[in-house]
Design a protein around this motif. Structure first.
Motif, PDB file in Angstrom:
ATOM      1  N   UNK A 100       6.566  16.879 -19.663  1.00 44.44           N
ATOM      2  CA  UNK A 100       7.965  15.912 -20.037  1.00 44.44           C
ATOM      3  C   UNK A 100       8.592  17.206 -19.073  1.00 44.44           C
ATOM      4  N   UNK A 101       8.262  18.351 -18.696  1.00 41.56           N
ATOM      5  CA  UNK A 101       9.199  19.518 -18.183  1.00 41.56           C
ATOM      6  C   UNK A 101      10.714  19.534 -19.264  1.00 41.56           C
ATOM      7  N   UNK A 102      10.119  19.881 -20.807  1.00 38.63           N
ATOM      8  CA  UNK A 102      11.310  20.169 -21.745  1.00 38.63           C
ATOM      9  C   UNK A 102      10.698  21.879 -22.709  1.00 38.63           C
ATOM     10  N   UNK A 103      11.592  21.873 -23.284  1.00 35.43           N
ATOM     11  CA  UNK A 103      11.405  22.592 -24.143  1.00 35.43           C
ATOM     12  C   UNK A 103      11.621  22.884 -25.436  1.00 35.43           C
ATOM     13  N   UNK A 104      11.502  21.538 -25.624  1.00 32.93           N
ATOM     14  CA  UNK A 104      11.763  21.685 -27.872  1.00 32.93           C
ATOM     15  C   UNK A 104      11.067  20.016 -28.341  1.00 32.93           C
ATOM     16  N   UNK A 105      10.977  19.892 -29.390  1.00 34.94           N
ATOM     17  CA  UNK A 105      10.622  18.707 -30.228  1.00 34.94           C
ATOM     18  C   UNK A 105      11.655  17.871 -30.431  1.00 34.94           C
TER      19      UNK A 105
END
Length: 213
Positions: A193-198
């Motif tokens: 997703x290219x994200x850092x957190x939930x």
């Protein structure tokens, strides 16, 4: 560093964290202004920041502190609305935990943000995801659907449960997997997703229309 205007709360939190070999409490502050001064001197890796503080509140203290010190902030409060959580995150906090959380959850929040990942109290995850996901259009929904389709079946199941606000333990129980395997699946979802957190995972899943009932 612990920041809370109530001495008993500061002492209780330090009592919870001090016995742990992987956490060292380097300072405790009773106000937002004092927290900024102490952070400059102590350079803590993580700051546990009470939201309701006299004078400079936790939101402004977080914004001021992060402009001067390379650290991570975990916001703390007894009662929190989704609006308060969002304002703290917008100020730069990388975690949010309730004061009535279990001792292990408090330590987990500190260690999680120390590793560079975000931590959000599970009971707030769902409401925050819904609010953030609503701020999008058709293009955002299509992109979210494309990203979700690129996941494996197991990764999709894990991502759906993250969006629903489930903890790693709950996901492991629901999917009949070891917690370490769940963490691996969620890490792969973050990468794809290219994200850092939930929370960001949940927003994409929600925009894709894949959050379970």
């Amino acid at each position: 560093m612990i920041v809370d205007d109530d001495y008993l709360v500061r002492a209780a939190i330090e009592g919870i964290l001090a016995p742990r070999k992987d956490i060292v409490v380097v300072a405790a502050a009773a106000s937002g202004a004092e927290a900024v001064v102490m952070a400059r001197a102590e350079r803590p890796e993580v700051v546990l920041m009470d939201v309701q503080l006299p004078g400079m509140d936790g939101i402004q203290a977080t914004r001021t502190l992060l402009a001067e010190v390379d650290t991570q902030v975990v916001a703390m409060t007894s009662l929190a609305s989704v609006d308060t959580v969002q304002r703290m995150l917008e100020a730069g906090a990388y975690g949010f935990v309730l004061k009535d959380a279990a001792p292990d959850a408090l330590a987990d929040a500190v260690l999680t943000v120390a590793r560079g990942d975000a931590y959000l109290s599970p009971r707030h995850t769902r409401a925050l995801v819904e609010r953030l996901a609503s701020d999008t259009g058709a293009d955002g929904a299509r992109e979210a659907a494309r990203l979700f389709a690129a996941l494996s079946d197991r990764e999709r199941d894990a991502a759906r449960l993250v969006a629903a606000g489930a903890t790693d333990g709950e996901i492991a129980e629901r999917m009949y997997l070891a917690p370490s395997t769940v963490k691996s699946h969620i890490q792969q979802v973050r990468v794809k997703f290219g994200v850092r957190n939930r929370t960001q995972i949940g927003v994409i899943v929600e925009r894709a229309g894949e959050t379970p009932a």
